[in-house]
Design a protein around this motif. Structure first.
Motif, PDB file in Angstrom:
ATOM      1  N   PHE A  51       0.848  -1.195   0.000  1.00 53.52           N
ATOM      2  CA  PHE A  51       0.000   0.000   0.000  1.00 53.52           C
ATOM      3  C   PHE A  51       0.882   1.244   0.000  1.00 53.52           C
ATOM      4  CE2 PHE A  51      -3.571   2.555   2.068  1.00 53.52           C
ATOM      5  CZ  PHE A  51      -4.325   2.595   0.909  1.00 53.52           C
ATOM      6  N   VAL A  52       0.283   2.402   0.210  1.00 57.82           N
ATOM      7  CA  VAL A  52       0.950   3.675  -0.058  1.00 57.82           C
ATOM      8  C   VAL A  52       2.166   3.955   0.807  1.00 57.82           C
ATOM      9  CG1 VAL A  52      -1.093   4.785  -1.011  1.00 57.82           C
ATOM     10  CG2 VAL A  52      -0.698   4.867   1.454  1.00 57.82           C
ATOM     11  N   ASN A  53       2.184   3.430   2.032  1.00 56.73           N
ATOM     12  CA  ASN A  53       3.285   3.750   2.936  1.00 56.73           C
ATOM     13  C   ASN A  53       4.330   2.653   3.060  1.00 56.73           C
ATOM     14  OD1 ASN A  53       2.348   6.350   3.581  1.00 56.73           O
ATOM     15  ND2 ASN A  53       0.905   5.517   5.067  1.00 56.73           N
ATOM     16  N   ASP A  54       4.199   1.608   2.266  1.00 54.99           N
ATOM     17  CA  ASP A  54       5.255   0.600   2.209  1.00 54.99           C
ATOM     18  C   ASP A  54       6.423   1.140   1.385  1.00 54.99           C
ATOM     19  OD1 ASP A  54       4.037  -1.673   3.624  1.00 54.99           O
ATOM     20  OD2 ASP A  54       2.555  -1.584   2.017  1.00 54.99           O
ATOM     21  N   LYS A  55       7.632   0.928   1.895  1.00 54.38           N
ATOM     22  CA  LYS A  55       8.821   1.469   1.240  1.00 54.38           C
ATOM     23  C   LYS A  55       9.515   0.383   0.433  1.00 54.38           C
ATOM     24  CE  LYS A  55       8.194   5.456   3.182  1.00 54.38           C
ATOM     25  NZ  LYS A  55       7.653   6.589   2.398  1.00 54.38           N
ATOM     26  N   VAL A  56       9.200   0.349  -0.868  1.00 58.97           N
ATOM     27  CA  VAL A  56       9.765  -0.686  -1.728  1.00 58.97           C
ATOM     28  C   VAL A  56      11.009  -0.114  -2.394  1.00 58.97           C
ATOM     29  CG1 VAL A  56       9.209  -2.488  -3.388  1.00 58.97           C
ATOM     30  CG2 VAL A  56       7.373  -1.422  -2.083  1.00 58.97           C
ATOM     31  N   THR A  57      12.070  -0.012  -1.589  1.00 56.08           N
ATOM     32  CA  THR A  57      13.333   0.556  -2.048  1.00 56.08           C
ATOM     33  C   THR A  57      14.151  -0.489  -2.802  1.00 56.08           C
ATOM     34  OG1 THR A  57      14.447  -0.084  -0.003  1.00 56.08           O
ATOM     35  CG2 THR A  57      13.357   2.074  -0.028  1.00 56.08           C
ATOM     36  N   GLU A  58      15.271  -0.057  -3.349  1.00 56.94           N
ATOM     37  CA  GLU A  58      16.146  -1.007  -4.046  1.00 56.94           C
ATOM     38  C   GLU A  58      16.605  -2.112  -3.104  1.00 56.94           C
ATOM     39  OE1 GLU A  58      20.153  -1.195  -6.857  1.00 56.94           O
ATOM     40  OE2 GLU A  58      19.554   0.706  -5.929  1.00 56.94           O
ATOM     41  N   GLU A  59      16.941  -1.762  -1.876  1.00 58.48           N
ATOM     42  CA  GLU A  59      17.400  -2.763  -0.918  1.00 58.48           C
ATOM     43  C   GLU A  59      16.315  -3.795  -0.641  1.00 58.48           C
ATOM     44  OE1 GLU A  59      17.625   0.490  -0.535  1.00 58.48           O
ATOM     45  OE2 GLU A  59      19.797   0.847  -0.602  1.00 58.48           O
ATOM     46  N   GLU A 261       3.095  14.610   4.544  1.00 57.56           N
ATOM     47  CA  GLU A 261       4.441  14.177   4.156  1.00 57.56           C
ATOM     48  C   GLU A 261       4.964  13.032   5.019  1.00 57.56           C
ATOM     49  OE1 GLU A 261       7.400  17.206   2.399  1.00 57.56           O
ATOM     50  OE2 GLU A 261       6.289  18.344   3.903  1.00 57.56           O
ATOM     51  N   GLN A 262       4.714  13.066   6.313  1.00 58.99           N
ATOM     52  CA  GLN A 262       5.228  12.043   7.232  1.00 58.99           C
ATOM     53  C   GLN A 262       4.118  11.117   7.724  1.00 58.99           C
ATOM     54  OE1 GLN A 262       8.483  11.936   7.554  1.00 58.99           O
ATOM     55  NE2 GLN A 262       8.716  13.804   6.354  1.00 58.99           N
ATOM     56  N   GLU A 263       3.129  10.867   6.870  1.00 56.80           N
ATOM     57  CA  GLU A 263       1.950  10.145   7.339  1.00 56.80           C
ATOM     58  C   GLU A 263       2.225   8.688   7.679  1.00 56.80           C
ATOM     59  OE1 GLU A 263      -0.630   8.407   3.775  1.00 56.80           O
ATOM     60  OE2 GLU A 263      -0.509  10.583   3.683  1.00 56.80           O
ATOM     61  N   GLU A 264       3.284   8.105   7.128  1.00 58.00           N
ATOM     62  CA  GLU A 264       3.527   6.682   7.386  1.00 58.00           C
ATOM     63  C   GLU A 264       3.760   6.392   8.869  1.00 58.00           C
ATOM     64  OE1 GLU A 264       7.536   8.491   6.258  1.00 58.00           O
ATOM     65  OE2 GLU A 264       5.478   8.589   5.525  1.00 58.00           O
ATOM     66  N   LYS A 265       4.121   7.416   9.630  1.00 60.52           N
ATOM     67  CA  LYS A 265       4.341   7.230  11.064  1.00 60.52           C
ATOM     68  C   LYS A 265       3.048   7.407  11.869  1.00 60.52           C
ATOM     69  CE  LYS A 265       9.020   9.105  10.592  1.00 60.52           C
ATOM     70  NZ  LYS A 265       9.937  10.216  10.986  1.00 60.52           N
ATOM     71  N   LEU A 266       1.992   7.851  11.202  1.00 63.35           N
ATOM     72  CA  LEU A 266       0.768   8.209  11.918  1.00 63.35           C
ATOM     73  C   LEU A 266      -0.479   7.528  11.377  1.00 63.35           C
ATOM     74  CD1 LEU A 266       1.384  12.082  12.036  1.00 63.35           C
ATOM     75  CD2 LEU A 266       1.716  10.482  13.929  1.00 63.35           C
ATOM     76  N   PHE A 267      -0.707   7.656  10.088  1.00 62.72           N
ATOM     77  CA  PHE A 267      -1.994   7.261   9.514  1.00 62.72           C
ATOM     78  C   PHE A 267      -2.178   5.745   9.519  1.00 62.72           C
ATOM     79  CE2 PHE A 267      -2.742  11.313   6.748  1.00 62.72           C
ATOM     80  CZ  PHE A 267      -2.653  12.074   7.898  1.00 62.72           C
ATOM     81  N   ALA A 294      -7.319  11.253   7.785  1.00 59.04           N
ATOM     82  CA  ALA A 294      -6.200  10.311   7.767  1.00 59.04           C
ATOM     83  C   ALA A 294      -6.211   9.404   6.545  1.00 59.04           C
ATOM     84  CB  ALA A 294      -6.200   9.488   9.047  1.00 59.04           C
ATOM     85  N   HIS A 295      -6.028  10.007   5.377  1.00 58.08           N
ATOM     86  CA  HIS A 295      -5.941   9.273   4.104  1.00 58.08           C
ATOM     87  C   HIS A 295      -7.168   8.384   3.896  1.00 58.08           C
ATOM     88  CE1 HIS A 295      -2.681   8.157   1.019  1.00 58.08           C
ATOM     89  NE2 HIS A 295      -3.843   7.785   0.526  1.00 58.08           N
ATOM     90  N   GLN A 296      -8.346   8.994   4.032  1.00 59.37           N
ATOM     91  CA  GLN A 296      -9.588   8.241   3.908  1.00 59.37           C
ATOM     92  C   GLN A 296     -10.364   8.573   2.637  1.00 59.37           C
ATOM     93  OE1 GLN A 296     -11.745  10.257   7.433  1.00 59.37           O
ATOM     94  NE2 GLN A 296     -13.407   9.916   5.986  1.00 59.37           N
ATOM     95  N   ALA A 297      -9.800   9.395   1.770  1.00 55.10           N
ATOM     96  CA  ALA A 297     -10.553   9.819   0.585  1.00 55.10           C
ATOM     97  C   ALA A 297     -10.979   8.640  -0.277  1.00 55.10           C
ATOM     98  CB  ALA A 297      -9.737  10.811  -0.233  1.00 55.10           C
TER      99      ALA A 297
END
Length: 332
Positions: A51-59, A261-267, A294-297
């Motif tokens: 979902f939106v706040n998962d960090k799918v980085t190169e690592e 901007e920092q919603e992954e720590k809250l929402f 909280a990202h409910q749209a």
């Protein structure tokens, strides 16, 4: 076929289980976000769903590849949290849900606008306390106002249509003007002109390097005093520090944000018993003319159904060894 879900909420289980009967995937749900620390939870799976706040980085992608994961399925429209180049290099296919219910997000943007303008949230609390005074509840007619829309994809177009129903003049900015929207009365102008002329600005563009902090100290110098800004797209479109200064100075009349901007720590969490250490969101919520959701749209039954249907369909099509085609909403 096993699919591991990250950042799972109860409603994800409800809707994906409902529509998985047609596919029979072995779905495992995890509440944890996908990070370098949790990626091993994907062991034994063919696909991960994020979902939106998962960090799918190169690592993270390197680790997914080592675990023999083949598919990264986003159950959302945005894909700024995925390193697409890394996914391509390591042979992972990425798909998303480009359109689920544009009306859901557009309608929430309008709901935020109406709430901020007519202060219905404050009126509700007052009346419950037997305070029937109208002082402090003054709004303005939306009819006849100029509304600026940044981004005219499916959601932006739906928002324009709704606001035209209010009798507004609609200005839009996008890389390419939409001819059908122009024929319907939407005026496409350069970004500077949209910002200068609009009484209300609503953000509906994706988050890219070009759009990051499109609302910043410099662009806020261009807007009308007392402008209303609504953001239901991505938190990174707004330079939060610059917006706070503009709110303090009275440059922004009202701000509605469903993203941060920092919603992954809250929402998507219940923090009602916790001390929130994010001073920025606390400062934002201290303003009487700021509304935060909280990202409910996206959160309607229709949207969640379409997200589940499209995501499962994408995974099924990518799983067909000889059918890795454009049928799914492929990114790489």
């Amino acid at each position: 076929m096993r699919v591991i879900f990250f950042s799972t909420q109860q409603y994800d289980k409800t809707f994906f289980n409902k529509f998985n009967d047609s596919y029979g995937f072995d779905i495992v749900y995890h509440k944890s976000e996908l990070t370098l620390q949790t990626v091993n939870l994907a062991q034994g799976s063919d696909a991960v769903c994020v979902f939106v706040n998962d960090k799918v980085t190169e690592e993270v992608i390197i680790q997914l590849s080592a675990l023999n994961v083949k598919i990264i399925a986003l159950r959302c429209a945005g894909f700024n949290n995925v390193d697409l180049e890394a996914a391509k290099r390591y042979g992972l296919r990425v798909c998303r849900v480009p359109a689920y219910s544009p009306e859901a997000v557009a309608e929430h943007a309008v709901a935020m606008l109406l709430t901020l303008n007519r202060k219905t949230h404050k009126a509700y609390n007052r009346v419950r306390e037997q305070n029937f005074a109208l002082n402090g509840l003054l709004g303005f007619d939306i009819h006849g106002k100029t509304v600026g829309v940044l981004g005219t994809g499916n959601i932006g177009r739906a928002f324009c249509t709704i606001m035209q129903g209010f009798g507004c003049r609609i200005l839009a900015f996008d890389l390419v003007a939409n001819k059908e929207m122009e024929a319907a009365g939407v005026e496409f102008l350069p970004l500077i002109e949209v910002l200068k002329q609009s009484d209300i600005i609503s953000l509906h563009c994706p988050l890219t390097e070009q759009t990051r902090h499109v609302i910043n100290k410099d662009t806020l110098e261009l807007v009308k005093p007392g402008v209303t800004i609504i953001n239901t797209s991505r938190g990174g479109l707004i330079d939060t520090a610059a917006v706070i200064e503009a709110l303090k100075a009275g440059k922004i009349g009202a701000l509605g944000i469903d993203v941060y901007e920092q919603e992954e720590k809250l929402f998507f969490r219940d923090l009602s018993d916790d001390i929130i250490t994010d001073d920025t969101i606390q400062r934002l919520m201290s303003f009487p003319n700021v509304l935060v959701t909280a990202h409910q749209a996206f959160f309607t039954a229709e949207a969640l159904s379409q997200i589940a249907i499209t995501t499962l369909k994408n995974i099924a099509e990518l799983a067909e060894a000889n059918n890795l085609t454009q049928k799914a909403a492929l990114l790489v």
